[in-house]
Design a protein around this motif. Structure first.
Motif, PDB file in Angstrom:
ATOM      1  N   VAL A 145       0.841  -1.415  -0.233  1.00 24.16           N
ATOM      2  CA  VAL A 145       0.037  -0.074  -0.076  1.00 24.16           C
ATOM      3  C   VAL A 145       0.649   1.247  -0.009  1.00 24.16           C
ATOM      4  N   THR A 146       2.206   1.287   0.250  1.00 26.95           N
ATOM      5  CA  THR A 146       2.975   2.462   0.291  1.00 26.95           C
ATOM      6  C   THR A 146       2.836   3.187  -1.138  1.00 26.95           C
ATOM      7  N   VAL A 147       2.950   4.443  -0.905  1.00 27.12           N
ATOM      8  CA  VAL A 147       2.622   5.570  -2.031  1.00 27.12           C
ATOM      9  C   VAL A 147       3.644   6.198  -2.639  1.00 27.12           C
ATOM     10  N   PRO A 148       3.738   6.377  -3.666  1.00 30.85           N
ATOM     11  CA  PRO A 148       5.045   6.994  -4.506  1.00 30.85           C
ATOM     12  C   PRO A 148       5.006   8.384  -3.796  1.00 30.85           C
ATOM     13  N   THR A 149       6.239   8.962  -3.610  1.00 34.72           N
ATOM     14  CA  THR A 149       6.277  10.377  -3.199  1.00 34.72           C
ATOM     15  C   THR A 149       6.682  11.457  -4.121  1.00 34.72           C
ATOM     16  N   LYS A 150       6.640  12.623  -3.861  1.00 36.52           N
ATOM     17  CA  LYS A 150       6.780  13.668  -5.127  1.00 36.52           C
ATOM     18  C   LYS A 150       8.115  13.508  -5.447  1.00 36.52           C
ATOM     19  N   GLU A 151       9.047  12.936  -4.404  1.00 31.98           N
ATOM     20  CA  GLU A 151      10.516  12.999  -4.899  1.00 31.98           C
ATOM     21  C   GLU A 151      10.658  11.828  -5.699  1.00 31.98           C
ATOM     22  N   MET A 152      10.086  10.682  -5.587  1.00 27.82           N
ATOM     23  CA  MET A 152      10.231   9.633  -6.408  1.00 27.82           C
ATOM     24  C   MET A 152       9.753   9.931  -7.853  1.00 27.82           C
ATOM     25  N   TYR A 153       8.392  10.635  -8.111  1.00 31.45           N
ATOM     26  CA  TYR A 153       7.785  10.931  -9.295  1.00 31.45           C
ATOM     27  C   TYR A 153       8.834  11.862  -9.877  1.00 31.45           C
ATOM     28  N   ALA A 154       9.444  12.848  -9.001  1.00 36.59           N
ATOM     29  CA  ALA A 154      10.280  14.079  -9.900  1.00 36.59           C
ATOM     30  C   ALA A 154      11.446  13.175 -10.422  1.00 36.59           C
ATOM     31  N   TYR A 155      12.039  12.320  -9.614  1.00 42.79           N
ATOM     32  CA  TYR A 155      13.104  11.187 -10.332  1.00 42.79           C
ATOM     33  C   TYR A 155      12.597  10.806 -11.556  1.00 42.79           C
ATOM     34  N   ALA A 156      11.345  10.201 -11.478  1.00 47.50           N
ATOM     35  CA  ALA A 156      10.917   9.298 -12.531  1.00 47.50           C
ATOM     36  C   ALA A 156      10.741  10.166 -13.955  1.00 47.50           C
ATOM     37  N   THR A 157      10.444  11.439 -13.610  1.00 39.85           N
ATOM     38  CA  THR A 157      10.227  12.204 -14.976  1.00 39.85           C
ATOM     39  C   THR A 157      11.507  12.313 -15.704  1.00 39.85           C
ATOM     40  N   ALA A 177      14.307   2.129  -9.223  1.00 34.09           N
ATOM     41  CA  ALA A 177      15.731   2.645  -9.119  1.00 34.09           C
ATOM     42  C   ALA A 177      15.853   3.686  -7.808  1.00 34.09           C
ATOM     43  N   TYR A 178      14.871   4.444  -7.947  1.00 33.51           N
ATOM     44  CA  TYR A 178      14.982   5.467  -6.943  1.00 33.51           C
ATOM     45  C   TYR A 178      14.639   4.737  -5.472  1.00 33.51           C
ATOM     46  N   ALA A 179      13.769   3.773  -5.592  1.00 34.18           N
ATOM     47  CA  ALA A 179      13.130   2.987  -4.476  1.00 34.18           C
ATOM     48  C   ALA A 179      14.436   2.081  -3.981  1.00 34.18           C
ATOM     49  N   LEU A 180      15.271   1.716  -4.987  1.00 34.58           N
ATOM     50  CA  LEU A 180      16.404   0.984  -4.312  1.00 34.58           C
ATOM     51  C   LEU A 180      17.540   1.751  -3.830  1.00 34.58           C
TER      52      LEU A 180
END
Ligand code: PLP
Length: 395
Positions: free
Chosen positions: A38-50, A269-272
């Protein structure tokens, strides 16, 4: 009246409170003990993903290929392939290994590949499953395997072609020496070894063992990014180049060939990078739950070796339903399933403390109402039959 589909869809999805709804969702997740999925992606994760590349991964996407190469290196295998889910990764692994029936897969009777993948081994691979109850109630041993494996060409039998292990299983750590012994035995009989390593990260973090060492005894490994690591989607399947090339074919056949996966690979990759280092802290929180529950007098069914603890409150006169109701009625509600409590990177200390307070208060109320604590029926840890489906869905 909306004129375009985009307007209509946008109207459907976005309310005026959309932003605060998302903030509330994060608060809810911080107090949800049902699962780490249920963990949710953070803004930082999304920013990196872009920043990810925009390739079509059925042909080639550089970000996805880079993640796959990284996972191959990390697991010490020749290659890896990005998968939409852990179930896809496990089932495609089994399908890729199995060639000519009749054959069977040997696994723990609690294994995800057997119990929680909708009968996929039978459906996708036409495989029989030998589901074994570990004699020590914790993990399969070589002797459990030897007692249940099917070897030979006797025509009434269904030869074991894969031994599928899970690490962690219900949050418990499979002793590596036993895995090595099972693997040596399996390979000496031409049996393949598959690891459902959805939460292998937890083992690596807790035991400070390299992922490569944990994966060495296996021919194929499935690893998930969307559970303890907190990425939104995705798993990887690792193995030899030949195995992965064939798995890519089956991934297409199963409908799992995805297109612009760069954003997903980048989230993984961000999560790792940023979430893996948090796992020891997560395990310490789970331990705090276990210790707190024991202090109050609840029975621990399975200890917090990593991020999960299983408990039985009946010795306090309580049942899971009333605990979930009381916890759900707090001004800041907690979300609970049954015996399984899962702690994740977004769980807060406050949630742990509030949960323990609920149990303590309820136990005290029962005591005042005349409930006399019974001694535990067994000093040993009981076998646990996990209810994965929460009694109350998360709202
Ligand atoms: C051990 C294990 N393996 C595999 C899976 C399947 O993963 P998914 O839900 O991504 O299909 C899960 C899901 O929770 C799991 O716990």
């Amino acid at each position: 009246m909306a004129t375009t589909v985009a307007d209509q869809v946008k109207l459907d999805i976005l309310s005026k409170t959309h932003t605060s709804d998302n903030e509330n969702k994060l608060k809810e997740i911080a107090r949800t003990f049902i699962s780490d999925t249920v963990t949710v992606p953070t803004k930082e994760m999304y920013a990196y993903a872009t920043l990810a590349t925009l390739g079509d991964d059925v042909y080639f996407d550089p970000s996805t290929a880079a993640l796959e190469a990284h996972i191959a290196k990390l697991t010490g295998k020749e290659a890896a392939i990005f998968m939409p889910s852990g179930t896809a990764s496990n089932q495609i692994a089994l399908r890729t290994h199995l060639k000519q029936p009749p054959y069977s897969i040997l696994c723990d009777h609690r294994a995800h590949v057997y119990k929680y993948e909708a009968g996929g081994a039978a459906f996708h691979s036409g495989a029989a499953v030998t589901a074994v109850i570990p004699s020590n109630k914790h993990h399969l041993t070589l002797s459990d395997v030897e007692d249940n494996v099917v070897i030979g060409a006797e025509i009434h039998s269904t030869p074991t072609e894969i031994i599928a292990l899970e690490n962690t299983l219900n949050g418990t750590i499979f002793p590596q020496s036993e895995i090595v012994a099972i693997s040596n035995y399996a390979h000496s009989h031409g049996i393949k070894m598959h690891l459902d390593g959805a939460r292998i990260w937890h083992v690596a973090a807790e035991t400070e063992t390299s992922v490569k060492e944990l994966c060495d005894p296996f021919d194929s490994i499935s690893l998930c990014f969307s559970k303890g690591l907190g990425a939104p989607i995705g798993s990887c399947l690792a193995g030899t180049k030949e195995f992965v090339n064939r798995a890519r074919w089956f991934r297409k056949l199963f409908g799992g060939g995805m297109r612009q996966t760069g954003i997903l690979a980048a989230s993984a990759a961000y999560a790792l990078t940023y979430n893996f280092p948090q796992l020891k802290r997560v395990h310490a929180l789970a331990k705090k739950l276990e210790v707190g529950l024991e202090e109050i007098g609840a029975e621990i069914l399975s200890r917090a070796e990593t991020c999960m603890v299983f408990y039985d409150p009946s010795s306090l006169g309580l049942d899971y339903g009333e605990i979930a109701d009381r916890a759900g009625a707090l001004p800041d509600p907690l979300f609970l399933g049954g015996s399984r409590l899962v702690v994740h990177i977004q769980t807060t200390e406050a949630a742990i403390e509030d949960f323990l307070r609920v149990i303590k208060e309820l136990a005290e109320e029962k005591r005042k109402a005349g409930f006399v604590r019974s001694e535990s029926k067994s000093s040993k840890l009981k076998d646990i039959y996990v209810r994965r489906i929460p009694e109350k869905p998360i709202q």
